[in-house]
Design a protein around this motif. Structure first.
Motif, PDB file in Angstrom:
ATOM      1  N   LEU A 180      47.787  49.849  36.972  1.00 34.49           N
ATOM      2  CA  LEU A 180      46.902  50.754  37.601  1.00 34.49           C
ATOM      3  C   LEU A 180      45.578  50.561  36.579  1.00 34.49           C
ATOM      4  CD1 LEU A 180      45.873  52.971  39.313  1.00 34.49           C
ATOM      5  CD2 LEU A 180      46.991  54.536  38.091  1.00 34.49           C
ATOM      6  N   ARG A 201      51.783  44.490  39.051  1.00 32.46           N
ATOM      7  CA  ARG A 201      50.635  45.369  39.126  1.00 32.46           C
ATOM      8  C   ARG A 201      50.393  46.302  37.991  1.00 32.46           C
ATOM      9  NH1 ARG A 201      53.991  48.073  38.233  1.00 32.46           N
ATOM     10  NH2 ARG A 201      54.846  49.969  39.400  1.00 32.46           N
ATOM     11  N   GLY A 243      43.939  48.919  41.506  1.00 34.05           N
ATOM     12  CA  GLY A 243      45.085  48.201  40.853  1.00 34.05           C
ATOM     13  C   GLY A 243      44.861  46.723  40.673  1.00 34.05           C
ATOM     14  N   GLU A 281      42.132  42.067  42.086  1.00 32.62           N
ATOM     15  CA  GLU A 281      42.360  43.725  42.097  1.00 32.62           C
ATOM     16  C   GLU A 281      42.173  44.160  43.621  1.00 32.62           C
ATOM     17  OE1 GLU A 281      37.941  43.702  40.835  1.00 32.62           O
ATOM     18  OE2 GLU A 281      39.744  42.838  40.048  1.00 32.62           O
TER      19      GLU A 281
END
Length: 419
Positions: free
Chosen positions: A149, A147, A131, A101
């Motif tokens: 969030l 990715r 993220g 992350e």
């Protein structure tokens, strides 16, 4: 990238983006995407929509803002095609998926998912978004491919806040390991070839993550914390429903012995347990560590995992630093290969640096769900373009990008940098 360099690459960039143009729907939206990616690559003080609109001919600020924050094109479809192109250029059945992350510092409380939380990027707890990303790494190169969030639990439970930020109604709270596992599962569903998965202790200490990767039939080399618990001998598990000495049946499985802390197990290793391994060729010469390996059973919510290897890495020096990893790879895989796989994790950190430094990954000003996903998808697309150009133009890789041959420590010549 300066104006002259971008101008020289313009024909290549046009051909590259033309492949993705149909995913944006209308011609006008495809043109916005084209200009926006140019703006990300151009650099400058800050790659906000306003600055990109000023730097690139034909841009209108409000139209570009709407394209990023509101336009209905699918960032997931864009990344699916990007993943297919990555496989075409870098695909390898023995590839590694690296999960990690990164933080995005923010002010205020309205940016989707923002809160005071720990960010490894900042090295502290601060107001930021986080993220979770996946990097695809093979012997041919590497690229960020996906990715998610991270939406904190209090955000997921706050209906007015969700509505204001445009968070989809179907979204439910997911931990970082759950988000990472979802991306690994999707990569497999999209037939991306890979064998290995790496991650730091956020993922290695998560039963959800390691059990999920095992369930996919993949091997992992993930970090584990010093206070994780292991059994060094196979523990006896008493199944649920077994009657005890008092005649009462157990309601859940239980283990008859107590596991030990990982750091206590490592402290008890004899000097003969350690072997020196060349992990990589660095700018100052071979990068050498000492490794020890033993078979253990990790405690996952109080119950033993299958038989795994505890891999311990110790730096060479007067004050050695110790890091611990765990792997479910079978016995025939040597320690040297496990060390090499874990060494591949460097590439996701390098991808973060390049994505932020060269492609404006963290330079967005949009607050909403759609804007964050659109901006980051286009940043990953710009980064993939750069990776392909560096390969095409035969640029020499940085020292840490050299072929990561791994083996027992021995005198050796430095590997030549690869183009």
């Amino acid at each position: 990238m300066d104006v002259q360099a971008l101008r020289q690459l313009k024909p290549e960039l046009d051909r590259f983006l033309d492949r993705y143009a149909p995913l944006f729907g209308r011609d006008e939206a495809a043109a916005h995407a084209h200009r926006f990616v140019q703006g990300l690559l151009l650099g400058g003080d800050r790659r906000s929509v306003e600055n990109i609109a000023e730097a690139i001919d034909g841009c209108v600020v409000r139209s570009l803002q709407k394209f990023i924050a509101q336009s209905p094109w699918s960032d997931d479809q864009l990344l699916e095609q990007l993943q297919g192109d990555v496989v075409a250029d870098l695909g390898d059945p023995d590839a590694v998926l690296n999960v990690d992350e990164t933080g995005f510092p923010k002010k205020g409380t309205k940016s989707v998912g923002v809160k005071r939380q720990y960010s490894g990027t900042l090295g502290r707890t601060d107001n930021c978004q986080v993220g979770v990303f996946v990097n695809y790494r093979s012997t041919k190169g590497h690229a960020l491919i996906d990715r998610r969030l991270f939406v904190p639990e209090e955000w997921a439970a706050d209906a007015p806040r969700r509505t204001s930020a445009g968070v989809p109604e179907a979204l439910v709270f997911r931990t970082k390991p759950q988000l990472a596992l979802g991306m690994v599962q999707q990569a497999l569903a999209r037939q991306m070839p890979f064998t290995w998965v790496t991650g730091d202790s956020v993922y290695g200490d998560s039963p959800t993550f390691v059990q999920g990767v095992r369930g996919l039939g993949k091997w992992y080399v993930v970090d584990t914390s010093a206070d994780a618990r292991v059994w060094v001998a196979e523990p006896v598990v008493v199944p649920a429903g077994t009657k005890g000495t008092r005649g009462r049946a157990t309601t859940a499985p239980r283990v008859t012995t107590t596991p030990e802390r990982v750091d206590a197990v490592v402290a008890g290793l004899p000097a003969t347990a350690w072997t020196r391994v060349v992990v990589a060729e660095g700018s100052q010469g071979p990068r050498i560590f000492e490794y020890a390996s033993l078979w253990v059973w990790f405690s996952e919510e109080g119950l033993p995992s299958g038989r795994e290897r505890l891999l311990v890495r110790r730096s060479v020096g007067q004050e050695p630093e110790v890091k611990c990893h765990r792997s479910n790879a079978p016995a025939e895989i040597p320690v040297e290969r496990l060390a090499q796989v874990r060494g591949c994790h460097w590439s996701v950190e390098q991808s973060f640096q390049a994505a932020k430094g060269e492609c404006g990954l963290d330079e967005y000003e949009t607050r909403g769900w759609v804007g964050w996903h659109h901006h980051t998808a286009l940043s990953l697309l710009a980064l993939w373009f750069l990776a392909r150009q560096k390969c095409r133009l035969g640029e020499k890789r940085a020292p840490d990008e050299r072929a990561r041959g791994t083996g027992l420590a021995r005198p050796s010549a430095r590997h030549a940098a690869l183009g």
